[in-house]
Design an enzyme around this catalytic site. Structure first.
Site, PDB file in Angstrom:
ATOM      1  N   ASP A 186       0.824  -1.212   0.000  1.00  0.00           N
ATOM      2  CA  ASP A 186       0.000   0.000   0.000  1.00  0.00           C
ATOM      3  C   ASP A 186       0.859   1.265   0.000  1.00  0.00           C
ATOM      4  OD1 ASP A 186      -1.994  -1.848   0.340  1.00  0.00           O
ATOM      5  OD2 ASP A 186      -2.842  -0.917   2.132  1.00  0.00           O
ATOM      6  N   ASP A 187       0.203   2.356  -0.338  1.00  0.00           N
ATOM      7  CA  ASP A 187       0.708   3.732  -0.149  1.00  0.00           C
ATOM      8  C   ASP A 187       1.729   4.200  -1.191  1.00  0.00           C
ATOM      9  OD1 ASP A 187      -0.900   3.575   2.032  1.00  0.00           O
ATOM     10  OD2 ASP A 187       0.621   4.048   3.524  1.00  0.00           O
ATOM     11  N   HIS A 239      -5.933   3.019  -3.888  1.00  0.00           N
ATOM     12  CA  HIS A 239      -5.854   3.318  -2.450  1.00  0.00           C
ATOM     13  C   HIS A 239      -6.248   4.778  -2.214  1.00  0.00           C
ATOM     14  CE1 HIS A 239      -4.658   1.996   1.512  1.00  0.00           C
ATOM     15  NE2 HIS A 239      -3.639   2.811   1.628  1.00  0.00           N
ATOM     16  N   HIS A 243      -5.147   9.395   0.007  1.00  0.00           N
ATOM     17  CA  HIS A 243      -5.120   8.537   1.195  1.00  0.00           C
ATOM     18  C   HIS A 243      -6.156   8.986   2.214  1.00  0.00           C
ATOM     19  CE1 HIS A 243      -3.479   5.981   4.439  1.00  0.00           C
ATOM     20  NE2 HIS A 243      -3.010   5.260   3.434  1.00  0.00           N
ATOM     21  N   HIS A 333       3.938  -2.027   3.030  1.00  0.00           N
ATOM     22  CA  HIS A 333       3.940  -0.693   2.413  1.00  0.00           C
ATOM     23  C   HIS A 333       5.263  -0.500   1.682  1.00  0.00           C
ATOM     24  CE1 HIS A 333       0.991  -0.615   5.638  1.00  0.00           C
ATOM     25  NE2 HIS A 333       0.363   0.334   4.969  1.00  0.00           N
TER      26      HIS A 333
HETATM   27 NI    NI Z   1      -2.481   3.245   3.386  1.00  0.00          NI
END
Ligand code: NI
Length: 384
Positions: A186-187, A239, A243, A333
């Site tokens: 993620d991210d 995502h 965020h 991440h």
């Molecule tokens: Ni996230």
């Protein structure tokens, strides 16, 4: 009357039996295979296209293969041959017997596999070897996989039997009967750290799912890693753009957050995003409704590495290796150096332990689950 019932019963049994035989004969035989390396011995059998990748710095000195799950009526055998460094091609071996030297040090440089017997024309055997930090292209039916005479050693192998005339297996074979995990990141993306994760995946013949933040996907410096994810067959996930916590975002804004992210990923040269992971895993009926309206299944996780919190490589590696089970969706991440480093350690180790590294959609497909827009998924269990 009684006689008629018995007659029908016999007819029923006969049709059942003949139906079963036809099914068995249609079954495609599986090839199993194993590599032996100096010091570590035989790796452990793989089958049906699943890769064997030897531990770092190891190379193969012996090889063996056999057929399994063969229907009683199929007349098929498998033969194979290895080319040893400084020695050349050895005689063919068959039926699970080893060729090469399990106690030797001469590396295998190339492998040939072929099928024989009366049913051989019904099938093609495809195979490729891991050499010089990459998988060779698929070769078939006795062609040479690997490079002879250049001192390049074989460090992995994969093979699969397909009906004759079928296309070469895709690079992304998933054996539904073997264990698999979906690593998710993620991210990101973040050019440098994401590239390290992709390098590790590529070297291990694996894929992962990347849930990208739109504003990161929109950065010019990240376009290359997005294109690479797409080329490698990774799944591209959404995502949100900034965020945001979707539970606290108005419906129209939430839709914009998702749409803008998909647009940014496409503009960077990526395939459209097909999965949604709400930031913080924050999801409610409204989030699912929005996801459903936009055609996204909501993908959560069941193993949380807490990598963002600990920023500790050893901790992330340990959390994964201590907890990993078939069907897991693991959360990481790809924006942290420590996570990139953890991925570099854990990815080859998972492959060594027999896990296929697949995307979330690959895992769902292999387990007979269709990911429905607006539904949420954590661990993916077999639907059988
Ligand atoms: Ni996230």
């Amino acid at each position: 009357m009684k006689r008629k019932i018995i007659f029908l019963l016999i007819l029923f049994l006969l049709s059942g039996v003949s139906g079963f035989c036809a099914f068995a004969a249609d079954e495609i035989p599986k090839i199993t295979y194993d590599l032996c390396s100096v010091n570590t011995g035989w790796n452990g059998t793989s089958a049906n296209g699943q890769a064997i990748l030897l531990p770092d710095g190891r190379y193969a000195t012996a090889f063996r293969a056999a057929l399994s799950e063969q229907s009683g009526s199929a007349q098929l055998g498998v033969r194979y041959q290895v080319n040893l460094s400084g020695i050349g091609w050895l005689h063919e071996a068959e039926g699970g017997r080893k060729t090469g030297f399990s106690g030797g040090i001469a590396p295998i440089e190339a492998i040939r596999i072929s099928l024989y017997n009366s049913d051989a024309s019904k099938y093609d055997v495809y195979y490729s070897v891991y050499q010089n930090q990459a998988w060779t292209a698929w070769t078939k039916n006795g062609e040479t996989a690997g490079t002879e005479g250049k001192g390049l050693q074989v460090e992995g192998v994969r093979a699969r039997i397909v009906p004759a005339g079928s296309a070469a297996p895709s690079e992304h074979i998933v054996d539904p009967d073997a264990p698999m995990v979906a690593l998710t990141f993620d991210d990101g993306p973040r050019a440098q750290t994401t590239a390290r994760v992709l390098d590790a995946l590529e070297a291990a013949g694996g894929r992962a799912t990347f849930f990208m933040v739109g504003k990161n996907a929109a950065k010019a410096e990240n376009a290359a890693v997005i294109q690479r994810m797409t080329e490698m067959g990774c799944a591209l996930g959404n995502h949100t753009y900034d965020h945001v916590d979707l539970k606290k975002t108005a419906e129209a804004d939430a839709k914009k957050q998702i749409q803008k992210t998909s647009d940014a990923v496409k503009a960077a040269g990526g395939s459209p995003t097909t999965l949604l992971r709400p930031p913080y895993g924050s999801t409610d009926a409204q989030t699912k409704k929005i996801a459903g309206a936009l055609g996204y299944p909501v993908i959560l996780w069941n193993v949380d590495t807490l990598d963002w919190k600990t920023k500790n490589t050893a901790n992330t590696v340990k959390t994964i290796l201590d907890n990993v089970q078939d069907g897991d969706i693991i959360l990481m991440h790809d924006i942290y150096e420590q996570t990139a480093e953890a991925a570099e350690q854990v990815i080859p180790e998972l492959v060594r332990r027999g896990y296929q590294l697949v995307t979330v959609p690959e895992m769902a497909a292999a387990r007979g689950i269709s990911l429905a827009p607006g539904s949420a998924y954590g661990k993916i269990k077999a639907n059988r």
